[in-house]
Scaffold this motif. Sequence first.
Motif, PDB file in Angstrom:
ATOM      1  N   ASP A  48       0.827  -1.209   0.000  1.00 24.15           N
ATOM      2  CA  ASP A  48       0.000   0.000   0.000  1.00 24.15           C
ATOM      3  C   ASP A  48       0.863   1.262   0.000  1.00 24.15           C
ATOM      4  N   GLN A  49       0.221   2.359  -0.346  1.00 22.53           N
ATOM      5  CA  GLN A  49       0.922   3.632  -0.523  1.00 22.53           C
ATOM      6  C   GLN A  49       1.591   4.126   0.762  1.00 22.53           C
ATOM      7  N   SER A  50       0.949   3.947   1.892  1.00 22.98           N
ATOM      8  CA  SER A  50       1.554   4.417   3.143  1.00 22.98           C
ATOM      9  C   SER A  50       2.829   3.639   3.471  1.00 22.98           C
ATOM     10  N   THR A  51       2.849   2.359   3.125  1.00 19.09           N
ATOM     11  CA  THR A  51       4.045   1.548   3.358  1.00 19.09           C
ATOM     12  C   THR A  51       5.189   2.010   2.452  1.00 19.09           C
ATOM     13  N   VAL A  52       4.869   2.268   1.185  1.00 17.85           N
ATOM     14  CA  VAL A  52       5.890   2.768   0.257  1.00 17.85           C
ATOM     15  C   VAL A  52       6.434   4.103   0.750  1.00 17.85           C
ATOM     16  N   SER A  53       5.551   4.982   1.193  1.00 19.25           N
ATOM     17  CA  SER A  53       5.983   6.290   1.696  1.00 19.25           C
ATOM     18  C   SER A  53       6.902   6.146   2.903  1.00 19.25           C
ATOM     19  N   LYS A  54       6.592   5.221   3.785  1.00 18.34           N
ATOM     20  CA  LYS A  54       7.439   4.996   4.971  1.00 18.34           C
ATOM     21  C   LYS A  54       8.816   4.477   4.550  1.00 18.34           C
ATOM     22  N   HIS A  55       8.838   3.525   3.625  1.00 21.00           N
ATOM     23  CA  HIS A  55      10.115   3.008   3.115  1.00 21.00           C
ATOM     24  C   HIS A  55      10.934   4.128   2.473  1.00 21.00           C
ATOM     25  N   LEU A  56      10.288   4.962   1.673  1.00 24.30           N
ATOM     26  CA  LEU A  56      10.993   6.062   1.021  1.00 24.30           C
ATOM     27  C   LEU A  56      11.554   7.048   2.042  1.00 24.30           C
ATOM     28  N   SER A  57      10.807   7.282   3.088  1.00 24.90           N
ATOM     29  CA  SER A  57      11.261   8.175   4.155  1.00 24.90           C
ATOM     30  C   SER A  57      12.538   7.646   4.798  1.00 24.90           C
ATOM     31  N   ILE A  58      12.592   6.342   5.036  1.00 25.96           N
ATOM     32  CA  ILE A  58      13.777   5.707   5.625  1.00 25.96           C
ATOM     33  C   ILE A  58      14.972   5.836   4.680  1.00 25.96           C
ATOM     34  N   LEU A  59      14.746   5.575   3.394  1.00 23.27           N
ATOM     35  CA  LEU A  59      15.821   5.678   2.406  1.00 23.27           C
ATOM     36  C   LEU A  59      16.295   7.111   2.236  1.00 23.27           C
ATOM     37  N   LYS A  60      15.356   8.040   2.309  1.00 18.45           N
ATOM     38  CA  LYS A  60      15.700   9.459   2.169  1.00 18.45           C
ATOM     39  C   LYS A  60      16.487   9.949   3.389  1.00 18.45           C
ATOM     40  N   GLU A  61      16.123   9.473   4.555  1.00 17.33           N
ATOM     41  CA  GLU A  61      16.789   9.886   5.801  1.00 17.33           C
ATOM     42  C   GLU A  61      18.285   9.590   5.790  1.00 17.33           C
TER      43      GLU A  61
END
Length: 106
Positions: A48-61
């Motif tokens: 789901d989109q919220s999971t992808v967003s969380k993963h992207l946040s971790i990678l961006k951090e």
Amino acid sequence: MKEKTRKQYEARAKIAKAMAHPSRLLMLDLLQNQELCVGDLTEKVGVDQSTVSKHLSILKEVGLVDSRKEGTLSYYRVTCGCLDGFFSCMETVLLTDLEGRKQSVE
């Protein structure tokens, strides 16, 4: 060459930890050659989109991905060009390990 500091190893561990999820590795692989928005990644990764967003946040951090806004969409891209070599190294380790395991049962 001077010895690495504890902080350098901690920074490396943080990056390794950020990569330590199959969906994040898939996203990094997908983003190596093109920018994608969250919707595109959601479809390709199959979560789901919220999971992808969380993963992207971790990678961006940790600095592995960055984004740019275009209207209401954010497009993500990999920030470094060395991931392909890293993934090739991982595949070599996997193949070597597999060969070693095969030989041990023969």
